[in-house]
Design an enzyme around this catalytic site. Sequence first.
Site, PDB file in Angstrom:
ATOM      1  N   GLY A  17       0.930  -1.357   0.036  1.00  0.00           N
ATOM      2  CA  GLY A  17       0.004   0.062  -0.057  1.00  0.00           C
ATOM      3  C   GLY A  17       0.767   1.196  -0.029  1.00  0.00           C
ATOM      4  O   GLY A  17       1.980   1.287   0.750  1.00  0.00           O
TER       5      GLY A  17
ATOM      6  N   ASP B 162       0.713   1.775   8.801  1.00  0.00           N
ATOM      7  CA  ASP B 162       0.235   0.961   9.853  1.00  0.00           C
ATOM      8  C   ASP B 162       1.195   1.019  10.778  1.00  0.00           C
ATOM      9  O   ASP B 162       0.705   0.710  12.128  1.00  0.00           O
ATOM     10  CB  ASP B 162       0.183  -0.568   9.333  1.00  0.00           C
ATOM     11  CG  ASP B 162      -0.664  -0.904   8.333  1.00  0.00           C
ATOM     12  OD1 ASP B 162      -1.841  -0.235   8.371  1.00  0.00           O
ATOM     13  OD2 ASP B 162      -0.646  -1.766   7.671  1.00  0.00           O
TER      14      ASP B 162
END
Lengths: 438, 438
Positions: free
Chosen positions: A31, A162
């Site tokens: 991502g 994250d």
Amino acid sequence: MASKKTALKSAKKSPAKMPVKKNAFYAQSGGVTAVINVSACGVIETARKHSNKIGKVYAGNNGIIGALREELIDTSKESASAIAALRYTPAGAFGSCRYKLKSFEENRAAYERLIEVFKAHNIGYFFYNGGGDSADTCLKISQLSETMGYPIQAIHVPKTVDNDLPLTDNCPGFGSVAKYVAVSTKEASLDVASMCETSTKVFILEVMGRHAGWIAAAGALAQESDGDAPHIIIFPEIAFDKEKFLARVKEVVRKNGYCVIVASEGAQYADGTFLADAGTTDAFGHKQLGGVAPTLATMIKHELGYKYHWALADYLQRAARHIASKTDVEQAYAVGKKAVEYALQGKNAVMPAIIRKKGARYSWTIEEVPLSKVANVEKFMPRNFISPDGYQITKACRNYLQPLIQGEDYPPYKNGVPVHGKFKKVMAPKKLKTEFKI
Amino acid sequence: MASKKTALKSAKKSPAKMPVKKNAFYAQSGGVTAVINVSACGVIETARKHSNKIGKVYAGNNGIIGALREELIDTSKESASAIAALRYTPAGAFGSCRYKLKSFEENRAAYERLIEVFKAHNIGYFFYNGGGDSADTCLKISQLSETMGYPIQAIHVPKTVDNDLPLTDNCPGFGSVAKYVAVSTKEASLDVASMCETSTKVFILEVMGRHAGWIAAAGALAQESDGDAPHIIIFPEIAFDKEKFLARVKEVVRKNGYCVIVASEGAQYADGTFLADAGTTDAFGHKQLGGVAPTLATMIKHELGYKYHWALADYLQRAARHIASKTDVEQAYAVGKKAVEYALQGKNAVMPAIIRKKGARYSWTIEEVPLSKVANVEKFMPRNFISPDGYQITKACRNYLQPLIQGEDYPPYKNGVPVHGKFKKVMAPKKLKTEFKI
């Protein structure tokens, strides 16, 4: 110009002993983020400064699959200003992919192909810009010398919204998402507060973080004082308790007139069921991943009757370069730069990590950590970062998060929207006759 | 200070003839915006400059219901810097409400109550900051002199993200939402483009606009050239045709590798059914307003099989002061300022409208328009602003929209998040003994 001069000088000294300069391969993985291109900028600009030692930087077209397909973007064809523009261009300028290389044993052909491509293009440096899975891939590449006899130095450039990589204090990409979430929560909370007397009483913002609550935690940075919105944060680390949650919502609305909730997409019940899977059925009768926010909203509507609104930031949060954290931008550049410097120092299988220095005032430095200790390790939020009741962050967490969203780094604007880099993406001529099936 | 001096000077000249200065009432109405407080700032700062003619500015606590309840915030208790901070504070600092005053015939008691409150607090100026419904309320107040013998001047201060007020070229609040949508679409599109080779192929951003497609249209400002994202815009003005839509999505993905869609929440089928109502059923078996984005996403998943992501900006879009349009901020201030100037000129039942001047370079001025022609008239997107195929905007629309998002007007930041004004909200002592039930 500098490179030509240096080359000339070296040539005069000892032309025969000149080692053949190795080229570099750089790829974006997984991502993307608001600042992954900033790391690319750090890698390419630093390599250009050392053009006496590093040849071209080839960027994988769509990440590692660009190497497998021999689709190598020749970044030397990009102007200095285009490379500089990477600094304010979100997402992956060269394309990224979700593709995890299996083990040597399981997919030897892929590794053989990589070596074939690297050999054909004289690649001796491998820079991999990604998160935990990518660190594992990068580690495998770093072992190609031992396992398959191909000399290569592999350096991992950390990146993940994250924030779950170990050994580094934080991960480039996270600070900007955190800032986006904090800013958006603060602004939307004022909206709800203005309207709650006659309209919406509960607002829910769903944010990313399937496994760890770092991004949700950042919502708390909207608070200036205790009791400020967001009033409830839903972490994946804390088992969701419906009754307790509804009681808290009711209490907050009674006290403040409204309630703002930041919920992680990874919110789950004690048995591990995701709230997002709790499930709606669409018009076709298919079960649908409803998302956490609508699930919570429906719960609140039916049990408490409050009017609600909810937002799902999705890609907006991780692409929001317009509100990137200056600290994050600087760190993303620094890890890219340092990765090249490590390569020049002959290092292999390492990652530049962000290390927080001691002292009341936030400062940081970059230090190398062994990739073997990074790969396949996830860093969760420590329990002492979440308040005992499970709905807020602690002071320790605030002290940790606060500096990461510090500072603004606005992109240039034209016609009312941010200017983003344009890249020629000239592919290096293919040298291999074979193709590789992904 | 200025006011004291002036008062003293006048007092010396002719104390007996001094007219009693009237106070003003200001209220925020309906959905708030990133810049409605900027208009409040314009009203209050301008009134303060004319403190020889206008007394206090009372702000309705939560809008017009603050007047009915005699909850009047005495803005004279707010410091000059607090009032200046309204300029960069989104949402409604004094609270807003969704409350429409019925006609004189239907609810004479409410009007009598308003007069009672106005009389008790010597209010002679009424500034109402809102959209179409509010213009109607403001018009009714402006007629109190004729209908009920209470002398008052009512001026409407335009505000609505929906951009649907007539006679004004555009509405304060809209430019900032438009900028947010354009910026977010541009950034998220880069994200999808980076990942589409192996992951998400379709991204949908759902934006506000239940009746008119102005906000969705602004998504097109993300485009630098023809063919750029967003590839499809779904307007409420164009009947949604599922087959045609899916064919277009397929074509775009085949050509570009990915497809970005901006969809108005008001998207509807030819028979007037909203796509958002098309309906999912939640875990409790209740029909749920699913939203347009998930409805489209499900359609695409089932019919075309593409991986999708979608975002719902909701309140984030209209509260996003951090990325407000400078043009919008300036216009919001100007209409507030002008409203007070109109009042000082003895005007009643008017609205300051933004008038676009002729010429290649965008410029604007403020002119008065009669409120009777504003109330209860909605301005939709003209058909020639939407491309013949119904999925894009035309050049005429782009020329109209482009200047409205021009310029950035960043708020100050502290600790990584925007600073917002803090208001004491001191209530004027109540003078009436009766209460009024809302």
